[in-house]
Design a protein around this motif. Structure first.
Motif, PDB file in Angstrom:
ATOM      1  N   SER A  93       0.836  -1.197   0.000  1.00 13.71           N
ATOM      2  CA  SER A  93       0.000   0.000   0.000  1.00 13.71           C
ATOM      3  C   SER A  93       0.869   1.244   0.000  1.00 13.71           C
ATOM      4  O   SER A  93       2.038   1.216   0.362  1.00 13.71           O
ATOM      5  N   GLY A  94       0.258   2.363  -0.390  1.00 12.97           N
ATOM      6  CA  GLY A  94       0.986   3.635  -0.370  1.00 12.97           C
ATOM      7  C   GLY A  94       1.375   4.157  -1.727  1.00 12.97           C
ATOM      8  O   GLY A  94       1.887   5.268  -1.842  1.00 12.97           O
ATOM      9  N   ALA A  95       1.149   3.359  -2.796  1.00 12.54           N
ATOM     10  CA  ALA A  95       1.418   3.778  -4.184  1.00 12.54           C
ATOM     11  C   ALA A  95       2.820   4.346  -4.336  1.00 12.54           C
ATOM     12  O   ALA A  95       3.807   3.623  -4.180  1.00 12.54           O
ATOM     13  N   GLU A  96       2.932   5.635  -4.613  1.00 12.39           N
ATOM     14  CA  GLU A  96       4.228   6.223  -4.936  1.00 12.39           C
ATOM     15  C   GLU A  96       5.283   5.996  -3.851  1.00 12.39           C
ATOM     16  O   GLU A  96       6.477   5.872  -4.152  1.00 12.39           O
ATOM     17  N   TYR A  97       4.873   5.938  -2.599  1.00 10.98           N
ATOM     18  CA  TYR A  97       5.843   5.805  -1.509  1.00 10.98           C
ATOM     19  C   TYR A  97       6.724   4.559  -1.646  1.00 10.98           C
ATOM     20  O   TYR A  97       7.963   4.676  -1.681  1.00 10.98           O
ATOM     21  N   PRO A  98       6.154   3.339  -1.726  1.00 10.33           N
ATOM     22  CA  PRO A  98       7.042   2.170  -1.866  1.00 10.33           C
ATOM     23  C   PRO A  98       7.775   2.125  -3.200  1.00 10.33           C
ATOM     24  O   PRO A  98       8.894   1.597  -3.277  1.00 10.33           O
ATOM     25  N   TYR A  99       7.175   2.688  -4.258  1.00 13.10           N
ATOM     26  CA  TYR A  99       7.830   2.657  -5.568  1.00 13.10           C
ATOM     27  C   TYR A  99       9.071   3.546  -5.566  1.00 13.10           C
ATOM     28  O   TYR A  99      10.151   3.135  -6.010  1.00 13.10           O
ATOM     29  N   LEU A 100       8.936   4.764  -5.051  1.00 14.94           N
ATOM     30  CA  LEU A 100      10.075   5.682  -4.977  1.00 14.94           C
ATOM     31  C   LEU A 100      11.137   5.143  -4.025  1.00 14.94           C
ATOM     32  O   LEU A 100      12.339   5.292  -4.270  1.00 14.94           O
ATOM     33  N   ARG A 101      10.699   4.511  -2.960  1.00 19.04           N
ATOM     34  CA  ARG A 101      11.641   3.993  -1.957  1.00 19.04           C
ATOM     35  C   ARG A 101      12.502   2.875  -2.536  1.00 19.04           C
ATOM     36  O   ARG A 101      13.707   2.818  -2.291  1.00 19.04           O
ATOM     37  N   GLU A 102      11.878   1.976  -3.303  1.00 22.76           N
ATOM     38  CA  GLU A 102      12.644   0.859  -3.875  1.00 22.76           C
ATOM     39  C   GLU A 102      13.601   1.326  -4.967  1.00 22.76           C
ATOM     40  O   GLU A 102      14.701   0.798  -5.108  1.00 22.76           O
ATOM     41  N   ALA A 103      13.186   2.320  -5.749  1.00 24.19           N
ATOM     42  CA  ALA A 103      14.008   2.743  -6.888  1.00 24.19           C
ATOM     43  C   ALA A 103      15.063   3.770  -6.502  1.00 24.19           C
ATOM     44  O   ALA A 103      16.188   3.728  -7.012  1.00 24.19           O
ATOM     45  N   PHE A 104      14.719   4.709  -5.618  1.00 22.55           N
ATOM     46  CA  PHE A 104      15.596   5.857  -5.364  1.00 22.55           C
ATOM     47  C   PHE A 104      16.029   5.990  -3.914  1.00 22.55           C
ATOM     48  O   PHE A 104      16.797   6.886  -3.585  1.00 22.55           O
ATOM     49  N   GLY A 105      15.504   5.145  -3.018  1.00 26.03           N
ATOM     50  CA  GLY A 105      15.913   5.237  -1.634  1.00 26.03           C
ATOM     51  C   GLY A 105      14.918   5.971  -0.756  1.00 26.03           C
ATOM     52  O   GLY A 105      13.868   6.421  -1.219  1.00 26.03           O
ATOM     53  N   PRO A 106      15.245   6.113   0.518  1.00 24.84           N
ATOM     54  CA  PRO A 106      14.274   6.639   1.483  1.00 24.84           C
ATOM     55  C   PRO A 106      13.975   8.122   1.367  1.00 24.84           C
ATOM     56  O   PRO A 106      12.870   8.555   1.711  1.00 24.84           O
ATOM     57  N   VAL A 107      14.922   8.940   0.899  1.00 24.07           N
ATOM     58  CA  VAL A 107      14.695  10.391   0.900  1.00 24.07           C
ATOM     59  C   VAL A 107      13.560  10.805  -0.039  1.00 24.07           C
ATOM     60  O   VAL A 107      12.625  11.498   0.384  1.00 24.07           O
ATOM     61  N   PRO A 108      13.562  10.426  -1.343  1.00 27.06           N
ATOM     62  CA  PRO A 108      12.431  10.797  -2.200  1.00 27.06           C
ATOM     63  C   PRO A 108      11.108  10.229  -1.697  1.00 27.06           C
ATOM     64  O   PRO A 108      10.066  10.891  -1.795  1.00 27.06           O
ATOM     65  N   ALA A 109      11.149   9.004  -1.139  1.00 31.23           N
ATOM     66  CA  ALA A 109       9.925   8.407  -0.606  1.00 31.23           C
ATOM     67  C   ALA A 109       9.391   9.232   0.563  1.00 31.23           C
ATOM     68  O   ALA A 109       8.180   9.493   0.662  1.00 31.23           O
ATOM     69  N   PHE A 110      10.290   9.651   1.440  1.00 33.45           N
ATOM     70  CA  PHE A 110       9.865  10.480   2.575  1.00 33.45           C
ATOM     71  C   PHE A 110       9.287  11.804   2.100  1.00 33.45           C
ATOM     72  O   PHE A 110       8.258  12.259   2.623  1.00 33.45           O
ATOM     73  N   LEU A 111       9.942  12.445   1.132  1.00 38.55           N
ATOM     74  CA  LEU A 111       9.454  13.735   0.650  1.00 38.55           C
ATOM     75  C   LEU A 111       8.066  13.591   0.023  1.00 38.55           C
ATOM     76  O   LEU A 111       7.228  14.492   0.139  1.00 38.55           O
ATOM     77  N   PHE A 112       7.816  12.459  -0.649  1.00 40.87           N
ATOM     78  CA  PHE A 112       6.466  12.221  -1.161  1.00 40.87           C
ATOM     79  C   PHE A 112       5.468  12.067  -0.013  1.00 40.87           C
ATOM     80  O   PHE A 112       4.394  12.676  -0.020  1.00 40.87           O
ATOM     81  N   ALA A 113       5.828  11.224   0.982  1.00 48.32           N
ATOM     82  CA  ALA A 113       4.919  11.004   2.110  1.00 48.32           C
ATOM     83  C   ALA A 113       4.655  12.315   2.849  1.00 48.32           C
ATOM     84  O   ALA A 113       3.517  12.605   3.256  1.00 48.32           O
ATOM     85  N   TRP A 114       5.689  13.113   3.019  1.00 48.31           N
ATOM     86  CA  TRP A 114       5.571  14.408   3.688  1.00 48.31           C
ATOM     87  C   TRP A 114       4.609  15.315   2.936  1.00 48.31           C
ATOM     88  O   TRP A 114       3.663  15.862   3.500  1.00 48.31           O
ATOM     89  N   THR A 115       4.829  15.468   1.633  1.00 50.85           N
ATOM     90  CA  THR A 115       4.003  16.366   0.826  1.00 50.85           C
ATOM     91  C   THR A 115       2.583  15.838   0.694  1.00 50.85           C
ATOM     92  O   THR A 115       1.610  16.594   0.819  1.00 50.85           O
ATOM     93  N   SER A 116       2.459  14.549   0.458  1.00 49.83           N
ATOM     94  CA  SER A 116       1.143  13.963   0.262  1.00 49.83           C
ATOM     95  C   SER A 116       0.312  14.010   1.538  1.00 49.83           C
ATOM     96  O   SER A 116      -0.874  14.353   1.497  1.00 49.83           O
TER      97      SER A 116
END
Length: 488
Positions: A93-116
Motif C-alpha cells: 500500500s501507499g502507491a508512490e511511496y514504496p515505488y520511490l523507496r525501492e528505486a531511489f531510496g528513502p529520501v524521495p519516498a519520505f518527501l512524497f509522504a511528507w508532501t502527500s
C-alpha cells in the motif's frame, strides 16, 4: 535483494483469510467491484461538472476540447498501466511511496509522504468537500443571494467528519458506500448523456457541426490539460490500498482496465451532451456547466444535477479518505512518521490514527478556502511524483530485470508518462510564473528539516513516548503483528 522482496511479497499475497485472521493487520476486504468503484468513484468527483468550461476556454475550439478530454483519458490510462506493473511487482500500500523507496531510496519516498500527507491528499478531500458543501447549501438560498462561506465550510466539515468516521468504523462499509455512490453518480451522468442524445435528435447540432472552426489557443493548451486532468485525477487511487485488495496480482490490473476506459467514455459522452444542449455563450459564461445544462433542458427535473454533484463529491471524499491515510500508515510503518500512525484499531481493524490525522489536516485546509491556490499546488506537486514513479519503473527494469512481474507494461508507456509529467511540471512555471510553484518546491524540500535529524540521525524526542502511549489508549490502536489485547 529483489528476489528476497519478491518472495516476501508473494508470501503475503498467498496468505489465506484464515492466516490473516490470526495476525493483527489490515485485511484483504476490497473486492474487484470495490476496486473499480474506488477508481471510478475517486475520478468522477466535481471535475466533470465544472472543468469542461475551463478546457474549452483555454483551448478555444470545440473539436480540440473533445480531443483534450480524449488525450487526458489516454494519459490517465498510460499512468494507471504503469502503476499496474509497479503495484503487482511491489504489492504494498501507499502507491508512490514504496515505488520511490525501492528505486531511489528513502529520501524521495519520505518527501512524497511528507508532501502527500500534509498537503496533497487532505487538500483533495477539502477541495471536493467544498464543492459538496456549496451544492448542498445552495438550494436553501434564492438565486440572487450570496451563499455564506461559513455555511459552505460547516457543511463541508460535516461531510469530511462523517466520511472519516465511516472509514474508522469499517473498511467493508466504506467499500459498500463507495460502490453505491459510484453507481449513483454514473446514473446522474447517464441522465445528462441521455438528455444530450435527445437534444441532438431534436436538431441541436450547431456546436458539433462547427466543432473545428476557430483557432486553437496553443499558448494556453497546457492549462486546458491541467483542467482536464483535474477531472481525471484519481486513476492511481487503488494502488494506495494494494495490501487490502483481494488477489491484487489479478484484480489491480483488471480494475484499472475496466475503470479508466469507462470513465473516459462517460466523460466524452457527457461533454458531447453539454455541447449539444448549450450554446457557446452559455457554456463560456457558466460557472458550473452541468447546472446550467440541467436548468435549460431538464426543467422541473433540474434538481437532479445538484443532487448528482452532491452524491459525486461525497463519494469522491470517501474514495480519497479510503486511500489517502494508507500513505501515512505505510510511511509510519517504515519509520518515516510517528509510530502511532502505523497502528491499527484492534476492534475495527482500521488504521484509525492515520485516518484521524488525514481528516484533521483536511479540516484545517478548509479554513483559508483558497480554491485556486489549492488546485495549482495540488496539480503541480502531484505530477512531480507521478513522473517520479514512472521513472522508478524504468530504473527497476534496469536494476532488477529478473524480478517477478505479474503484469508488464510496454516500455514506451512509462516513457510517455515521464515526458508528459515533465511538460506538466515546467509548462505552468514557464508560461505563467506564480509564487505557488515556488512555495510548492520549498515546502517539498522543507521535509528535509524533519528527515535529517529525526530519521537519518534518529534523534528521539522525549515527549513523544508519553504522547504515543496516550494516543494508543485513546484510539485503541496497537502495532501491526502485535499480540491482540485480551479483551478482544
Amino acid at each position: 535483494m529483489g528476489n528476497n522482496n519478491n518472495n516476501n511479497d508473494e508470501k503475503d499475497i498467498m496468505e489465506t483469510d484464515e492466516d490473516l485472521s490470526k495476525k493483527f493487520r489490515l485485511k484483504r476486504e476490497i473486492t474487484l467491484l470495490g476496486g473499480v468503484s474506488v477508481i471510478v468513484g475517486s475520478m468522477v468527483g466535481s471535475g466533470i461538472f465544472i472543468s469542461p468550461v475551463g478546457v474549452l476556454r483555454n483551448v478555444g475550439s470545440i473539436g480540440a476540447s473533445l480531443g483534450i478530454w480524449l488525450l487526458c483519458g489516454m494519459v490517465a490510462t498510460f499512468g494507471s498501466l504503469t502503476y499496474a506493473e509497479l503495484g503487482t511487482m511491489i504489492p504494498k500500500s501507499g502507491a508512490e511511496y514504496p515505488y520511490l523507496r525501492e528505486a531511489f531510496g528513502p529520501v524521495p519516498a519520505f518527501l512524497f509522504a511528507w508532501t502527500s500527507s500534509i498537503v496533497l491528499k487532505p487538500s483533495a478531500v477539502a477541495i471536493i468537500g467544498l464543492v459538496f458543501g456549496e451544492y448542498v447549501v445552495r438550494p436553501f438560498f434564492s438565486d440572487g443571494d450570496v451563499v455564506p462561506a461559513m455555511a459552505i465550510k460547516l457543511t463541508s466539515a460535516c461531510a469530511i467528519l462523517l466520511v472519516g468516521f465511516i472509514n474508522c468504523y469499517s473498511v467493508k462499509i466504506a467499500e459498500r458506500i463507495q460502490i453505491v455512490f459510484t453507481v449513483a453518480k454514473l446514473l446522474a451522468l447517464f441522465i445528462v448523456i441521455c438528455t444530450g442524445v435527445y437534444a441532438l435528435s431534436a436538431g441541436l447540432t450547431d456546436n458539433l457541426e462547427s466543432s473545428f472552426t476557430g483557432d486553437i489557443q496553443w499558448s494556453t493548451i497546457g492549462t486546458a490539460f491541467y483542467q482536464g486532468l483535474w477531472a481525471y485525477d484519481g486513476w492511481n487511487q487503488l494502488n494506495y490500498i494494494t495490501e487490502e485488495l483481494q488477489n491484487p496480482f489479478v484484480n489491480l490490473p483488471r480494475a484499472i482496465i475496466i475503470g479508466i476506459p469507462l470513465v473516459t467514455l462517460v466523460y466524452l459522452l457527457t461533454n458531447t451532451a453539454y455541447l449539444a444542449g448549450l450554446t457557446m455563450t452559455e457554456m463560456m459564461s457558466s460557472r458550473a456547466v452541468a447546472v446550467t445544462f440541467g436548468t435549460k433542458l431538464l426543467g422541473a427535473m433540474s434538481w437532479v444535477i445538484p443532487l448528482g454533484v452532491a452524491i459525486s463529491t461525497f463519494g469522491g471524499c470517501n474514495g480519497y479518505t479510503i486511500t489517502g491515510p494508507r500513505i501515512i500508515y505505510t510511511a509510519a510503518r517504515n519509520g518515516h512518521m510517528p509510530e502511532v500512525l502505523a497502528m491499527v484499531n484492534y476492534k475495527r481493524i482500521t488504521p484509525v490514527a492515520a485516518i484521524f490525522f488525514n481528516t484533521l489536516i483536511a479540516l484545517l485546509v478548509l479554513v483559508p478556502n483558497d480554491f485556486d491556490s489549492l488546485v495549482n499546488y495540488f496539480s503541480f506537486s502531484m505530477w512531480m511524483f507521478h513522473g517520479g514513479s514512472a521513472l522508478a519503473l524504468l530504473v527497476l527494469r534496469r536494476t532488477q530485470p529478473k524480478r517477478y512481474r505479474p503484469y508488464k507494461v510496454p516500455i514506451f508507456i512509462p516513457i510517455i508518462v515521464v515526458v508528459i509529467a515533465l511538460y506538466l511540471i515546467f509548462y505552468p512555471i514557464i508560461t505563467q510564473p506564480a509564487w505557488e510553484y515556488l512555495y510548492a518546491a520549498l515546502f517539498i524540500l522543507s521535509g528535509l528539516l524533519f528527515y535529517v535529524p529525526f530519521i537519518h540521525f534518529n534523534i528521539k524526542l522525549e515527549f513523544m513516548e508519553p504522547v504515543t502511549d496516550f494516543l494508543q489508549k485513546l484510539l485503541q490502536v496497537a502495532p501491526v503483528d502485535a499480540p491482540l489485547p485480551k479483551d478482544t
